[in-house]
Design an enzyme around this catalytic site. Structure first.
Site, PDB file in Angstrom:
ATOM      1  N   HIS A   1       0.840  -1.205   0.000  1.00  0.00           N
ATOM      2  CA  HIS A   1       0.000   0.000   0.000  1.00  0.00           C
ATOM      3  C   HIS A   1       0.875   1.255   0.000  1.00  0.00           C
ATOM      4  O   HIS A   1       0.521   2.260  -0.616  1.00  0.00           O
ATOM      5  CB  HIS A   1      -0.928   0.002   1.231  1.00  0.00           C
TER       6      HIS A   1
ATOM      7  N   ASP B   1      -5.896   5.703   1.817  1.00  0.00           N
ATOM      8  CA  ASP B   1      -6.218   4.343   1.411  1.00  0.00           C
ATOM      9  C   ASP B   1      -7.706   4.093   1.654  1.00  0.00           C
ATOM     10  O   ASP B   1      -8.257   4.516   2.686  1.00  0.00           O
ATOM     11  CB  ASP B   1      -5.382   3.354   2.227  1.00  0.00           C
TER      12      ASP B   1
END
Ligand code: UDP
Length: 466
Positions: A25, A118
């Site tokens: 990520h 995110d």
């Protein structure tokens, strides 16, 4: 005239970022930050103490630590542990992030445009919106995976996700082709409930944001992206593959062993099998033995990333031990490292095939390198990604079921051998790589979507705190 990310008065517009604290990520988030910084935006990176990025690698950015240093529990149930950890990040960061963001908004002279977070950080996006900061959601997985997220309640209700033992693994999910039962994570009881929570929060986060930024490209996932656009209330910016815009070497959490690039320099074109299972996947000690002998018996040169912690039950701080006789058998033919500069490895002309766990970043990096992939998915979206490699793009082979050295050896020989099905696999992999390059080129779909994204961000403004 100022560059694109500047206001009429010459201030740089500031984009704030908050990633989930995992390598898969963090990399795309830094790649996106690099892209927007090159377009004239100032960058502030909020991050947890756990897996904190190395600020010295990014002198042009501001970094704001947010107190959270909880590590995921040590358990073989990777799905449950990861979901619990993501939810814990949301809970634990809520108050300190509110405090840090409010302080930044008080002090910041430059205009804050938005927070890019995110999609798994719903709580933090809610905090930002509560302080008047618009949000964009970043999805670091595929469009197919997010379409699966959107279908998750229906798939649960139809019983597709309950324990696989009761179902035929090769049964097609007719409501969501090309997935079969085996291509989706199975769970039961409390773990299924946790997954449902995590996934519905991600869908809510995207729908409540000002737009979805997704690391994929149109030629790879045309139908899946069209389906997202039909199902979501917000604009979708497919601007990937992000690593091509802005390579991520500097966001690696582990030290990359660059010596393996010299080793590759001494190998023939397309001769080497590159093996890596990413930052989180794990395997049993028995699977490690089958993997090792499958590689050894293939007779091919190889570069293998054996990350400490890869093998369950082995000491997490040391590289897992290889079976007796492996080094003698492969001497002069292979090299083993703890962590590699993967993008550069895959781009090296000596690499001829990639054995991957099919994390989405690795999958995209493999696609862009134009190499065939041997897929051994482990958990989460990896099975679905392997399905696309094996069945939709037909640029690789999936290894399901019991891992067995003979199967491994045969798959490597198919992918790397002259003639036969390997030739077709390699041809399609090269073609997909060409199409990725087209999307990224001037006026390609990703290039145009970057322009749209930049214009969109320029239209957003934080309502400053009084
Ligand atoms: N990676 C790396 N060196 C390695 C193995 C992986 O730099 O030896 C990088 C890889 O390039 C990718 C990321 O780590 O960008 C892993 O992300 P992915 O989504 O593939 O898998 P995850 O680790 O999240 O399971």
């Amino acid at each position: 005239m100022g560059s694109v990310g500047q206001t009429a008065t010459g201030h740089r517009r500031r984009v704030l970022f908050f990633s989930l604290p995992y390598q898969g990520h963090i990399n795309p988030m830094f790649q996106l930050a690099g892209l927007l910084h090159a377009r004239g935006f100032a960058v502030t990176v909020f991050h947890t103490h756990f897996n904190a990025p190395d600020a010295s690698q990014h002198p042009a950015y501001d970094f704001v630590p947010v107190q959270f240093d909880g590590t995921p529990a040590d358990s073989a149930d990777t799905v449950r542990v990861t979901v619990e950890h993501v939810l814990a990040v949301n809970r634990a960061c809520e108050a300190p992030f509110r405090e840090r963001l409010a302080a930044l908004l008080e002090e910041e002279e430059e205009e804050v445009a938005c927070l890019v977070a995110d999609a798994h950080l719903l709580t933090l996006m809610d905090v930002a919106r509560g302080l008047g900061v618009p949000t964009l959601a970043l999805r670091t997985g595929s469009a197919a995976c997010f379409r699966w997220f959107m279908a998750f309640p229906m798939l649960c209700d139809k019983g597709y996700l309950s324990s696989h033992e009761s179902q035929e693994p090769d049964m097609l999910v007719t409501e969501l082709p090309p997935y079969r039962v085996r291509d989706m994570p199975s769970a039961s009881g409390a773990t299924l409930g946790l997954m449902r929570d995590l996934i519905s929060r991600a869908v809510t986060a995207v729908n409540a944001s000002s737009g979805l930024i997704i690391n994929t490209f149109d030629a790879l996932e045309t139908d899946e992206l069209a389906s997202l656009r039909r199902g979501l209330a917000v604009p979708v910016f497919d601007i990937g593959p992000l690593h091509v815009h802005s390579p991520a070497a500097s966001s690696s959490l582990l030290r990359q062993d660059r010596g393996c690039l010299d080793w590759l320099d001494a190998r023939g074109p397309a001769s080497v099998l590159y093996v890596s299972f990413g930052s989180l996947a794990s395997m049993s000690a028995a699977d490690l033995v089958e993997t090792a002998w499958g590689i050894a018996n293939s007779g091919r040169p190889f570069l293998w990333v054996l990350r400490p912690g890869l093998v369950r039950g082995a000491p997490p701080s040391q590289p897992p031990p290889l079976p007796d006789g492996f080094h003698a058998e492969t001497r002069g033919r292979g090299t083993v490292v703890s962590w590699a500069p993967q993008e550069e490895v895959l781009a090296h002309p000596a690499v001829g095939a990639f054995w991957t766990h099919c994390g989405w970043n690795s999958t995209l990096e493999g696609v862009c390198a134009g190499v065939p992939m041997l897929c051994r998915p482990c958990f989460g979206d990896q099975m679905g990604n392997a399905r696309y490699v094996d069945h939709v793009w037909r640029t690789g082979l999936a290894l399901h079921g019991e891992l067995e050295r003979g199967k491994v050896e045969a798959a490597i020989s198919t992918m790397m051998g002259a003639g036969g099905p390997g030739t077709a696999l390699r041809g399609r992999a090269r073609e997909l790589c060409r199409r990725a390059a087209e999307c990224m080129a001037k006026a390609g779909s990703s290039d145009l979507n970057v322009d749209k994204l930049v214009n969109h961000i320029m239209s957003l403004t934080a309502r400053r705190c009084q």
